[in-house]
Design a protein around this motif. Structure first.
Motif, short mmCIF file in Angstrom:
data_model
loop_
_atom_site.label_atom_id
_atom_site.label_comp_id
_atom_site.label_asym_id
_atom_site.label_seq_id
_atom_site.Cartn_x
_atom_site.Cartn_y
_atom_site.Cartn_z
N THR A 7 -10.26 3.60 1.16
CA THR A 7 -9.09 3.56 0.28
C THR A 7 -8.14 4.72 0.56
O THR A 7 -8.56 5.81 0.97
CB THR A 7 -9.52 3.61 -1.20
OG1 THR A 7 -10.22 4.83 -1.44
CG2 THR A 7 -10.41 2.43 -1.54
N TRP A 8 -6.84 4.46 0.34
CA TRP A 8 -5.84 5.53 0.41
C TRP A 8 -5.97 6.37 -0.87
O TRP A 8 -6.13 5.83 -1.96
CB TRP A 8 -4.45 4.92 0.48
CG TRP A 8 -4.16 4.15 1.74
CD1 TRP A 8 -4.89 3.12 2.24
CD2 TRP A 8 -3.05 4.33 2.61
NE1 TRP A 8 -4.31 2.64 3.39
CE2 TRP A 8 -3.16 3.35 3.64
CE3 TRP A 8 -1.96 5.19 2.63
CZ2 TRP A 8 -2.25 3.24 4.68
CZ3 TRP A 8 -1.03 5.08 3.66
CH2 TRP A 8 -1.17 4.12 4.67
N GLN A 9 -5.86 7.69 -0.72
CA GLN A 9 -6.02 8.57 -1.88
C GLN A 9 -4.91 9.60 -1.92
O GLN A 9 -4.53 10.16 -0.89
CB GLN A 9 -7.37 9.29 -1.84
CG GLN A 9 -8.57 8.37 -1.95
CD GLN A 9 -9.86 9.14 -2.00
OE1 GLN A 9 -9.94 10.22 -2.60
NE2 GLN A 9 -10.90 8.62 -1.36
N GLN A 61 0.82 -1.21 0.00
CA GLN A 61 0.00 0.00 0.00
C GLN A 61 0.85 1.26 0.00
O GLN A 61 0.62 2.19 -0.78
CB GLN A 61 -0.91 0.00 1.23
CG GLN A 61 -1.84 1.21 1.32
CD GLN A 61 -2.81 1.28 0.17
OE1 GLN A 61 -3.76 0.50 0.10
NE2 GLN A 61 -2.60 2.20 -0.77
#
Length: 485
Positions: free
Chosen positions: A445-447, A373
């Protein structure tokens, strides 16, 4: 040169290749992009100013000198070298301890059981910092296997001093080499060896104290405030701090039994059985190994009781190492009989090595989510201009929890490693992110976004509760004794 020592030399190379295969197979998920603990990043990035406080508070002078190097090598290379050094040490100890056996299987089995030690997996998260110290430990292993016993012992104090300045209990790994490699054992020789080690250890402490007095104006190694130590000032204080001793040993036993009380009974039975066998067939050898184990446990007890701290489980790596030697040596002695049943000891050792090898492999697999990630967002951030503003708490994210990161600064340094940016962690107290509007909740989610001309990373949190400053541990702070390498 004795016949046994000559035979040992012939086994060094094949046993080393076997040990290298074992350690690389176990740590395969961590080889290309190794997990790095937050306070290990300064060693990777060559930032000595970030490590300077540990010379005073932990006496890590050898590690500080390592931070001053001008050549910065990639993390994967440092981790590979670290694991190679660990394999060299395990090889040297196994060859020295099983020198009476000309075959490879017993030495290879002992090496494997040493390599998969749970404390070894734990401490490998600080491989960048500890590499020079472990390299010296490995070098001394080569010395023990390749030089006369007298030479190796004369060099022992010279190795104890710098390895102490790398990690406090590394000298105990050197002692294990000397104890296992002794050719002619006797009570007098054992006492002399322990006195030699004791002199070297006391010398290492005094030299470290003297360095701190000369540089920092403090004769000693005062613990950092974040450790919340409760130093004993009297006998009553020592007595009250015994709770820290029990907690330290309980935590160590919990780690090596993987939280399963049943495994503690298995280890206890194996150790008792091995002790009975060695008492009958090699009592002086057991006395040597037992003396090394008791010496280490006494030092841990003294540290926990005197300083009033929880000693991390990884510091007791020596205990597993000596345990492995006792168990496999007992199996080797039992296997000298002709009946198939006598091979039960070797089968038990093999089962332990396989089981803990699988566990160590899975622990490295557990870092995958965090690594993949952060690697993905790092690649995105590398294509965008800085500064980078981070919203959200990495420690509360699913990825952070899966890797058991111990500080919000784990993300700070990880982004710096991958993108070259020095991010601003907006949810830390004192961070100034007033020029950037706080983004809306991002979901799961990572953005990576561009907002008002700024680069923003949004980290989704599992726990949406308000920020608790006490839960944040920076490079110079932490929540427990396991937060520092």
């Amino acid at each position: 040169m004795t016949e046994a020592r000559a035979a040992s030399r012939l086994r060094i190379t094949p046993v080393f290749w076997i040990s290298l295969a074992v350690i690389f197979l176990v740590s395969l998920p961590n080889l290309l992009d190794p997990m790095i603990r937050h306070d290990d990043f300064p060693a990777l990035l060559g930032e000595p100013e970030m490590f300077w406080n540990k010379t005073l508070h932990e006496g890590r002078w050898l590690n500080y000198l390592w931070h001053l190097r001008e050549v910065i090598t990639p993390a994967w290379l440092n981790f590979a070298l670290y694991q190679i050094c660990w394999a060299v040490y395990a090889t040297a100890l196994a060859v020295a301890a099983t020198r009476e056996d000309r075959s490879l299987p017993v030495a290879a089995l002992m090496t494997a059981l040493i390599l998969v030690a749970p404390p070894a997996t734990l401490i490998s998260g600080w491989f960048n910092t500890l590499l020079p110290g472990l390299a010296l430990v490995a070098l001394y292993g080569v010395v023990v296997c390749r030089t006369p016993q007298r030479t190796a012992r004369l060099l022992l104090p010279l190795f104890v001093v710098p390895t102490f300045m790398a990690y406090t209990t590394y000298p105990l790994l050197l002692l294990a080499l000397c104890l296992a490699g002794t050719e002619r054992r006797s009570p007098r020789d054992l006492i002399g060896l322990l006195m030699l080690f004791g002199a070297g250890f006391v010398g290492a402490v005094l030299i470290t104290y003297a360095l701190n007095w000369h540089v920092h104006g403090v004769f000693g190694v005062p613990l950092a405030d974040w450790r919340q130590a409760e130093p004993a000032q009297s006998l009553a204080g020592l007595w009250s701090n015994l709770d820290w001793v029990w907690r330290s040993f309980a935590e160590f036993l919990n780690k090596i039994t993987l939280g399963a009380p049943q495994l503690l009974a298995v280890h206890a039975a194996v150790l008792v059985g091995a002790g009975v066998i060695m008492t009958r067939r090699a009592p002086m050898e057991l006395a040597y190994l037992g003396a090394g184990l008791l010496t280490g446990l006494a030092l841990i007890t003294l540290q926990a009781a005197k300083l009033g701290i929880l000693v991390p489980s990884r510091a007791m790596i020596f205990a597993w190492v000596i345990y492995a030697v006792i168990v496999i040596r007992a199996a080797q002695l039992l296997n000298q009989g002709q009946r198939p049943l006598l091979r039960l000891g070797l089968i038990t050792g093999l089962m332990l090595a396989l089981a803990y090898g699988i566990v160590a492999h899975q622990r490295y697999v557990g870092f995958h989510t965090w690594q993949s990630q952060t690697r993905a967002v790092g690649a995105e951030l590398a294509r965008l201009p800085g500064p980078v503003h981070v919203f959200g708490r990495a420690m509360q994210s699913d990825a952070g929890r899966s890797a058991t990161i111990q500080s919000e600064f784990a993300l700070h340094y990880r982004i710096k490693q991958l993108s070259g940016h020095t991010p601003i962690l907006c949810d830390l107290p004192g961070a100034d992110c007033s020029a950037v509007p706080r983004p809306m909740e991002s979901g799961a989610t990572w953005q990576v976004l561009r907002m008002d001309g700024a680069t923003v990373l949004i980290v989704p949190e599992r726990d949406p509760s308000p920020m608790d400053p006490s839960a944040i541990s920076g490079y110079q702070s932490g929540t427990n004794s396991d937060s520092s390498g």
